[in-house]
Design a protein around this motif. Structure first.
Motif, PDB file in Angstrom:
ATOM      1  N   SER A 176       1.274  -4.625   0.110  1.00  0.00           N
ATOM      2  CA  SER A 176       1.820  -3.138  -0.451  1.00  0.00           C
ATOM      3  C   SER A 176       2.755  -2.637   0.476  1.00  0.00           C
ATOM      4  O   SER A 176       2.705  -3.303   1.681  1.00  0.00           O
ATOM      5  CB  SER A 176       0.274  -2.367  -0.434  1.00  0.00           C
ATOM      6  OG  SER A 176       0.279  -1.931   0.722  1.00  0.00           O
ATOM      7  N   PRO A 177       3.488  -1.655   0.199  1.00  0.00           N
ATOM      8  CA  PRO A 177       4.689  -0.954   0.912  1.00  0.00           C
ATOM      9  C   PRO A 177       3.978  -0.418   2.174  1.00  0.00           C
ATOM     10  O   PRO A 177       4.449  -0.690   3.278  1.00  0.00           O
ATOM     11  CB  PRO A 177       5.270   0.034   0.021  1.00  0.00           C
ATOM     12  CG  PRO A 177       5.097  -0.537  -1.430  1.00  0.00           C
ATOM     13  CD  PRO A 177       3.560  -1.371  -1.266  1.00  0.00           C
ATOM     14  N   ILE A 178       2.903   0.138   2.298  1.00  0.00           N
ATOM     15  CA  ILE A 178       2.240   0.780   3.240  1.00  0.00           C
ATOM     16  C   ILE A 178       1.454  -0.354   4.217  1.00  0.00           C
ATOM     17  O   ILE A 178       1.633  -0.210   5.341  1.00  0.00           O
ATOM     18  CB  ILE A 178       1.052   1.886   2.869  1.00  0.00           C
ATOM     19  CG1 ILE A 178       1.600   2.917   2.079  1.00  0.00           C
ATOM     20  CG2 ILE A 178       0.701   2.486   4.143  1.00  0.00           C
ATOM     21  CD1 ILE A 178       2.992   3.372   2.790  1.00  0.00           C
ATOM     22  N   GLU A 179       1.109  -1.274   3.591  1.00  0.00           N
ATOM     23  CA  GLU A 179       0.518  -2.518   4.517  1.00  0.00           C
ATOM     24  C   GLU A 179       1.933  -3.112   5.039  1.00  0.00           C
ATOM     25  O   GLU A 179       1.575  -3.573   6.333  1.00  0.00           O
ATOM     26  CB  GLU A 179       0.080  -3.534   3.533  1.00  0.00           C
ATOM     27  CG  GLU A 179      -1.438  -3.144   2.980  1.00  0.00           C
ATOM     28  CD  GLU A 179      -2.009  -4.150   2.112  1.00  0.00           C
ATOM     29  OE1 GLU A 179      -3.208  -4.219   2.012  1.00  0.00           O
ATOM     30  OE2 GLU A 179      -1.327  -4.876   1.592  1.00  0.00           O
ATOM     31  N   TYR A 180       2.859  -3.472   4.651  1.00  0.00           N
ATOM     32  CA  TYR A 180       4.107  -3.794   5.135  1.00  0.00           C
ATOM     33  C   TYR A 180       4.689  -3.052   6.430  1.00  0.00           C
ATOM     34  O   TYR A 180       4.849  -3.524   7.513  1.00  0.00           O
ATOM     35  CB  TYR A 180       5.270  -4.256   4.078  1.00  0.00           C
ATOM     36  CG  TYR A 180       6.569  -4.886   4.491  1.00  0.00           C
ATOM     37  CD1 TYR A 180       6.805  -6.082   4.425  1.00  0.00           C
ATOM     38  CD2 TYR A 180       7.457  -4.099   5.285  1.00  0.00           C
ATOM     39  CE1 TYR A 180       7.728  -6.729   4.766  1.00  0.00           C
ATOM     40  CE2 TYR A 180       8.502  -4.570   5.723  1.00  0.00           C
ATOM     41  CZ  TYR A 180       8.811  -5.865   5.411  1.00  0.00           C
ATOM     42  OH  TYR A 180       9.889  -6.530   5.924  1.00  0.00           O
ATOM     43  N   LEU A 181       4.484  -1.731   6.167  1.00  0.00           N
ATOM     44  CA  LEU A 181       4.995  -0.853   7.203  1.00  0.00           C
ATOM     45  C   LEU A 181       4.004  -0.942   8.443  1.00  0.00           C
ATOM     46  O   LEU A 181       4.346  -1.032   9.530  1.00  0.00           O
ATOM     47  CB  LEU A 181       5.159   0.783   6.411  1.00  0.00           C
ATOM     48  CG  LEU A 181       5.215   1.813   7.576  1.00  0.00           C
ATOM     49  CD1 LEU A 181       6.746   1.681   8.153  1.00  0.00           C
ATOM     50  CD2 LEU A 181       5.203   3.154   7.089  1.00  0.00           C
TER      51      LEU A 181
END
Length: 287
Positions: A224-229
């Motif tokens: 997910s975008p936040i997991e990636y960040l």
């Protein structure tokens, strides 16, 4: 019908936990009207079709064979194979074995071959046939030689081949426009990870709703975008903790976390040890 890979994140994660050894590699030709029925596979192997046509029935599922088709066989798979009556079938083949060997939260895990399944099986369509054929030719060339260095090179090339398969599958399901949008937001994350970044910010940048953007991002990256960040921030924090003498608070702030305690909780969740313990252990190892 060919298999369609959708969950790229899961596929990459599973392949990343495996180590491989190539047993055989070569190029074969089956003549017109050749057939073999009820053959139970004993090994892990793959075929990549270059010329001709035919049919294969795997565990009752019939698929057409033609140039650009990849067939992945696993032990216990029952197959019927036959070639067209008017032409030969030509293909590259590799027989291989694998085992689980991966590091997670500072601990190594080892899994015997019979206890871990290979995440690909059946028939797939490959678009980048020249790239795949190039790697297979290099593997076959090395298979005619012996030695530890040669074995190491073969292992690397086989992993490159698997990566090429995954990238090919991915390209088939992601449009150019989607790829560009996701790449732009990934680039933004890479350059602004110290800032407060929300899902809404990224989705707005992409011109998409939060849910649609999240689905596309996960399909493209496996996160997910936040997991990636978060993964990016933790990886950068690990580098700072291992190779510099700055305080935990400064590390926390430099990777985008104002709250040192929150950073410590996130770090331990992802790495398995606290930032202080990680720093101490890695600095001692580097002395």
């Amino acid at each position: 019908m060919s298999n369609i890979v959708q969950d790229f994140g899961s596929l990459i994660s599973k392949l990343n936990e495996l180590t491989f050894s190539i047993l055989l590699a070569g190029y074969k030709t089956f003549p017109p009207s050749w057939s073999k029925r009820g053959k139970k596979n004993l090994y892990h192997s793959l075929w990549f079709i270059t010329k001709g046509t035919g049919d294969i029935v795997i565990n009752g599922k019939k698929c057409k064979l033609s140039p650009g088709k990849l067939v992945v066989f696993t032990p216990g798979m029952t197959c019927d194979k036959k070639t067209n009556s008017s032409e030969s079938l030509e293909f590259y083949f590799i027989r291989f074995t694998h085992a689980g060997a991966f590091e997670k939260k500072e601990q190594w895990h080892f899994i015997n071959p019979e206890e871990i399944s290979f995440p690909l099986q059946g028939v797939y369509t490959i678009k980048n046939s020249p790239g795949v054929a190039f790697l297979l030719e290099k593997i076959i060339s090395l298979s005619k030689r012996r030695g530890a260095v040669i074995a190491f090179k073969k292992k690397i090339l086989f992993q490159e081949l698997l990566l090429m398969f995954i990238q090919d599958f991915h390209t088939q399901t992601i449009s150019k426009d989607t790829k560009q949008v996701i790449e732009e937001t990934i680039d933004y994350i890479s350059h602004h990870y110290q800032r407060t970044i929300t899902l809404t910010d990224l989705a707005k940048m992409a011109g998409l709703s939060n849910s649609h953007y999240s689905r596309l991002f996960k399909k493209y990256t496996g996160y997910s975008p936040i997991e990636y960040l978060t993964h990016l921030r933790i990886d950068l924090a690990k580098e700072l903790l291992a190779h510099s003498d700055i305080r935990i608070k400064e590390v926390s702030q430099s990777v985008g976390y104002e709250d040192e305690l929150y950073f410590s909780r996130i770090f331990k969740k992802f790495v398995g040890v606290s930032p202080t313990q990680f720093s101490n252990e890695n600095k001692m190892a580097n002395q």
